[in-house]
Motif scaffolding. Structure first.
Motif, PDB file in Angstrom:
ATOM      1  N   HIS A   8      42.110  37.635  44.091  1.00 59.87           N
ATOM      2  CA  HIS A   8      41.580  37.412  42.751  1.00 59.87           C
ATOM      3  C   HIS A   8      40.631  38.538  42.350  1.00 59.87           C
ATOM      4  O   HIS A   8      40.631  38.980  41.210  1.00 59.87           O
ATOM      5  CB  HIS A   8      40.853  36.074  42.682  1.00 59.87           C
TER       6      HIS A   8
ATOM      7  N   ALA B 232      36.781  37.991  35.149  1.00 56.73           N
ATOM      8  CA  ALA B 232      37.688  36.863  35.346  1.00 56.73           C
ATOM      9  C   ALA B 232      38.172  36.886  36.790  1.00 56.73           C
ATOM     10  O   ALA B 232      38.743  37.873  37.244  1.00 56.73           O
ATOM     11  CB  ALA B 232      38.873  36.983  34.384  1.00 56.73           C
TER      12      ALA B 232
ATOM     13  N   TRP C  26      40.340  34.792  38.233  1.00 52.63           N
ATOM     14  CA  TRP C  26      41.643  34.187  38.482  1.00 52.63           C
ATOM     15  C   TRP C  26      42.752  35.228  38.357  1.00 52.63           C
ATOM     16  O   TRP C  26      42.620  36.228  37.641  1.00 52.63           O
ATOM     17  CB  TRP C  26      41.888  33.045  37.497  1.00 52.63           C
TER      18      TRP C  26
ATOM     19  N   GLN D  58      47.998  32.542  38.602  1.00 49.49           N
ATOM     20  CA  GLN D  58      47.255  31.290  38.471  1.00 49.49           C
ATOM     21  C   GLN D  58      47.135  30.897  36.998  1.00 49.49           C
ATOM     22  O   GLN D  58      47.282  29.728  36.634  1.00 49.49           O
ATOM     23  CB  GLN D  58      45.876  31.433  39.096  1.00 49.49           C
ATOM     24  N   GLU D  59      46.886  31.880  36.150  1.00 49.78           N
ATOM     25  CA  GLU D  59      46.760  31.605  34.723  1.00 49.78           C
ATOM     26  C   GLU D  59      48.089  31.120  34.141  1.00 49.78           C
ATOM     27  O   GLU D  59      48.123  30.183  33.333  1.00 49.78           O
ATOM     28  CB  GLU D  59      46.295  32.861  33.985  1.00 49.78           C
ATOM     29  N   LYS D  60      49.189  31.746  34.556  1.00 45.72           N
ATOM     30  CA  LYS D  60      50.505  31.323  34.056  1.00 45.72           C
ATOM     31  C   LYS D  60      50.804  29.878  34.437  1.00 45.72           C
ATOM     32  O   LYS D  60      51.347  29.107  33.650  1.00 45.72           O
ATOM     33  CB  LYS D  60      51.596  32.244  34.599  1.00 45.72           C
TER      34      LYS D  60
ATOM     35  N   LYS E  20      45.625  31.456  23.968  1.00 49.01           N
ATOM     36  CA  LYS E  20      45.184  32.794  23.592  1.00 49.01           C
ATOM     37  C   LYS E  20      45.965  33.292  22.370  1.00 49.01           C
ATOM     38  O   LYS E  20      46.950  32.685  21.956  1.00 49.01           O
ATOM     39  CB  LYS E  20      45.358  33.742  24.776  1.00 49.01           C
TER      40      LYS E  20
ATOM     41  N   GLU F 152      39.612  24.358  37.243  1.00 49.75           N
ATOM     42  CA  GLU F 152      40.718  24.679  36.343  1.00 49.75           C
ATOM     43  C   GLU F 152      40.285  24.570  34.886  1.00 49.75           C
ATOM     44  O   GLU F 152      40.667  25.396  34.046  1.00 49.75           O
ATOM     45  CB  GLU F 152      41.902  23.751  36.622  1.00 49.75           C
TER      46      GLU F 152
ATOM     47  N   ILE G 115      38.410  27.663  33.970  1.00 47.30           N
ATOM     48  CA  ILE G 115      39.310  28.798  33.767  1.00 47.30           C
ATOM     49  C   ILE G 115      40.019  28.693  32.417  1.00 47.30           C
ATOM     50  O   ILE G 115      40.138  29.677  31.670  1.00 47.30           O
ATOM     51  CB  ILE G 115      40.348  28.881  34.910  1.00 47.30           C
ATOM     52  N   ILE G 116      40.488  27.485  32.084  1.00 47.18           N
ATOM     53  CA  ILE G 116      41.202  27.278  30.819  1.00 47.18           C
ATOM     54  C   ILE G 116      40.313  27.649  29.636  1.00 47.18           C
ATOM     55  O   ILE G 116      40.743  28.344  28.700  1.00 47.18           O
ATOM     56  CB  ILE G 116      41.672  25.812  30.709  1.00 47.18           C
TER      57      ILE G 116
ATOM     58  N   ARG H  51      39.281  31.677  29.795  1.00 43.18           N
ATOM     59  CA  ARG H  51      40.325  32.659  29.490  1.00 43.18           C
ATOM     60  C   ARG H  51      40.528  32.779  27.980  1.00 43.18           C
ATOM     61  O   ARG H  51      40.766  33.863  27.457  1.00 43.18           O
ATOM     62  CB  ARG H  51      41.632  32.296  30.198  1.00 43.18           C
TER      63      ARG H  51
END
Length: 485
Positions: free
Chosen positions: A4, A29, A31, A35-37, A167, A250, A253-254, A257
Motif C-alpha cells: 500500500h 492514500a 489503499w 482495494q479501491e476497485k 468519484k 473501509e 477509505i470510501i 477517496r
C-alpha cells in the motif's frame, strides 16, 4: 515498505471521514487501486440496486395513468381529457414546488431516512388512487397533486447521494445506470398493463384499479427493502435496521477517496448555508442547463401519458398498444448506458448532451413530417425511435452540472434545480396533445419540434459558455476553478 505504501497517492487537502478539513497538510492514500476497485464494486451492490428499484416504482406510479387511459379510465372516473391533462400538470407542479425543500431536508437527515419516508408516502397515495372511480374531478386532481408532493425529492436525492459515494470519473455512468429504473419502468409498464388490465371484473374492480393497486403495493415492498438495507452515509454505512455494509476502515477509505478526488464534496455544515443557496440562485451558467432540460424533455413529456393512446390510434387494439408502446423504451436502455459510459471514458459530458438532444430533435421532425399521412407502420416505427432517443442525454446533463458545482451544498440544490426543470417539462408539455387535434396531432407534434429545438440550441450554448470561460481563465493566467466540459 508495504504494498500500500508503494502505491501512495498524494493530495494537498486533508479530510477526515466526516469531511472536515485540516488545512493544507500533505495526505497520503494508503489503499491500493485493487482495494479501491473492490470497494467500488461493493458500493455498487449496496446502493445502486435500491436506488434503481426506487426510481422504477416511482416511474410506474407516475406514468401508469397513461396505461389506465386505454381502459375506460376517463369515463369511469368522470373526467374529460382536458381535466386529465390538468391533473397531470398538477402532479408535476407538486414536484416542482417542493423539490428544493426536499433536498434541504435530505442534506440534514440523510438519504436512508428521507428517501425511505418518501417511498412509503407516495406508495400509499399511488395505491389508494385506485378508489377514485366515479368521484369525478376533485378527488382526481387532489390525488395527482399529492402524488407529486410525495415523489418530489426522490430523483435529486438519488443523484446527490451518488455524488457522495463516487468519484468524478465514475459518476456519469452511475447516473445513467440510475436512470435504468426510469427506463425499465417505462418499458415494462406496457407489458404489465397488458396483463393486469385483463383482470377487469375480478372482485368487481376495473382493470385500471388493479393496475394502481398492484403497482402501488409493489412500491410499499420496495420502501421496506430500502429502509432495511440502504446505508446512512459513507462514514456511517449502517442501515436504519442496523445492517452494516462496510467496516470502519473501509468506510474511511470510501469517504476519503471521494474527498481526495474532489474536496468540494465535504460537508462543511450540517445544513446548506445561505451562501451556498445564494451561489446557486445567482449562477447564470445553470440557465443553459435548465433550458436544455426544459425544452428537450417538454417535447416528449406528454408521451408518458398519451403514448399508448397515440399508438392505439394507428389502428392497434387498445390493450396491445400498451405492449407495443414499450419497445422504444427497451431500446433506450442500452443507448443511455452507452451515453454514460462514453461520457466518463471521454471525460466530456457537454458534447454528449448536445449530440443526444440533436438526435431527439431530428426524429421529432421526422414524426411531424409523417403525422398527416396514412403510413401507419412508418408512424409506429418513428415514434418508437423517438422514445429510443428521448432522454439518453439527461443523466449526463445531471453529472455535468454536479461536477461544476463548487461545494456539497451547492451540488445538492443544483440537483434539485435539474429535476425541477425536468418536472416543469411535464407542466409545459402536459397540454400538447388535445382531443381536438386527434388522431394526427399535427399541432402537438409541431409544438414538440419547437420545444426540442429550444433544448438543442440551449445545449450548444451550455457547451460554448464553459469552453469560453476556460479559455478566458487560461488567457488571464487564472488558476482558479476549472469548468468541466
Amino acid at each position: 515498505m508495504s504494498e500500500h505504501e508503494n502505491e501512495k497517492q498524494t493530495s494537498n487537502v486533508v479530510v477526515d471521514s466526516e469531511g472536515s478539513s485540516h488545512g493544507q497538510e500533505l495526505i497520503q492514500a494508503y489503499w491500493s487501486p485493487e482495494q479501491e476497485k473492490r470497494l467500488v464494486r461493493r458500493i455498487d451492490i449496496a446502493i445502486m440496486p435500491l436506488l434503481i428499484l426506487g426510481f422504477a416504482v416511482l416511474q410506474l406510479d407516475r406514468s401508469n395513468i397513461g396505461n389506465a387511459m386505454t381502459d375506460n379510465f376517463l369515463k369511469e372516473v368522470g373526467i374529460t381529457q382536458f381535466e386529465y391533462n390538468v391533473g397531470n400538470q398538477l402532479m408535476y407542479l407538486g414536484i416542482v414546488l417542493f423539490e428544493i425543500p426536499s433536498n434541504l431536508v435530505l442534506y440534514k437527515v440523510g438519504p436512508a431516512i428521507w428517501i425511505g419516508f418518501q417511498i412509503v408516502a407516495w406508495g400509499l397515495v399511488a395505491t389508494f388512487q385506485a378508489f377514485i372511480k366515479g368521484h369525478g374531478y376533485g378527488p382526481y386532481i387532489a390525488t395527482r397533486f399529492l402524488l407529486g408532493i410525495c415523489e418530489c425529492g426522490y430523483i435529486p436525492a438519488g443523484l446527490y447521494t451518488m455524488t457522495r459515494f463516487y468519484k468524478k470519473d465514475e459518476i456519469s455512468k452511475r447516473f445513467a445506470v440510475f436512470f435504468l429504473g426510469n427506463m425499465v419502468a417505462n418499458a415494462g409498464a406496457g407489458l404489465l398493463a397488458f396483463g393486469i388490465l385483463r383482470m377487469r371484473g375480478v372482485a368487481n374492480l376495473s382493470g385500471w384499479q388493479w393496475l394502481f393497486l398492484l403497482e402501488g403495493m409493489l412500491t410499499i415492498v420496495i420502501a421496506v427493502l430500502f429502509i432495511t438495507l440502504f446505508p446512512r452515509s459513507t462514514s456511517n454505512p449502517v442501515s436504519l435496521a442496523g445492517l452494516r455494509h462496510f467496516t470502519e476502515e473501509e468506510a474511511h477509505i470510501i469517504t476519503q477517496r471521494v474527498l481526495l478526488d474532489d474536496p468540494t464534496k465535504k460537508h462543511a455544515h450540517t445544513h446548506v448555508s445561505r451562501e451556498e443557496l445564494k451561489a446557486v440562485f445567482t449562477n447564470w451558467k445553470l440557465i443553459a442547463h435548465v433550458m436544455t432540460t426544459l425544452g428537450s424533455l417538454s417535447a416528449i413529456a406528454s408521451l408518458a401519458s398519451f403514448g399508448p393512446s397515440i399508438v392505439a390510434s394507428y389502428g392497434y387494439k387498445a390493450i396491445e398498444a400498451n405492449a407495443m408502446n414499450s419497445i422504444g423504451y427497451w431500446i433506450l436502455i442500452p443507448v443511455t448506458l452507452f451515453w454514460g459510459w462514453a461520457a466518463d471514458k471521454w471525460g466530456k459530458r457537454g458534447p454528449m448532451v448536445m449530440f443526444g438532444t440533436f438526435i431527439s430533435f431530428v426524429f421529432l421532425i421526422a414524426q411531424r413530417c409523417i403525422a398527416e399521412t396514412d403510413k401507419v407502420t412508418a408512424k409506429y416505427a418513428i415514434i418508437t425511435v423517438v422514445y429510443a432517443s428521448s432522454f439518453n442525454w439527461h443523466p449526463i446533463n445531471g453529472s455535468w452540472m454536479a461536477l461544476n458545482a463548487k461545494s456539497a451544498g451547492e451540488r445538492s440544490i443544483t440537483m434539485a434545480i435539474l429535476i425541477m426543470a425536468a418536472n416543469a417539462s411535464g407542466i409545459v408539455g402536459g397540454q400538447i396533445f388535445q382531443a381536438s387535434d386527434a388522431p394526427n396531432y399535427k399541432v402537438g407534434w409541431s409544438v414538440s419540434v419547437a420545444l426540442s429545438c429550444i433544448g438543442f440550441v440551449s445545449s450548444v450554448v451550455a457547451n460554448v459558455q464553459y469552453w469560453n470561460l476556460n479559455r478566458l481563465n487560461k488567457k488571464n493566467g487564472n488558476a482558479g476553478f476549472v469548468y468541466h466540459p
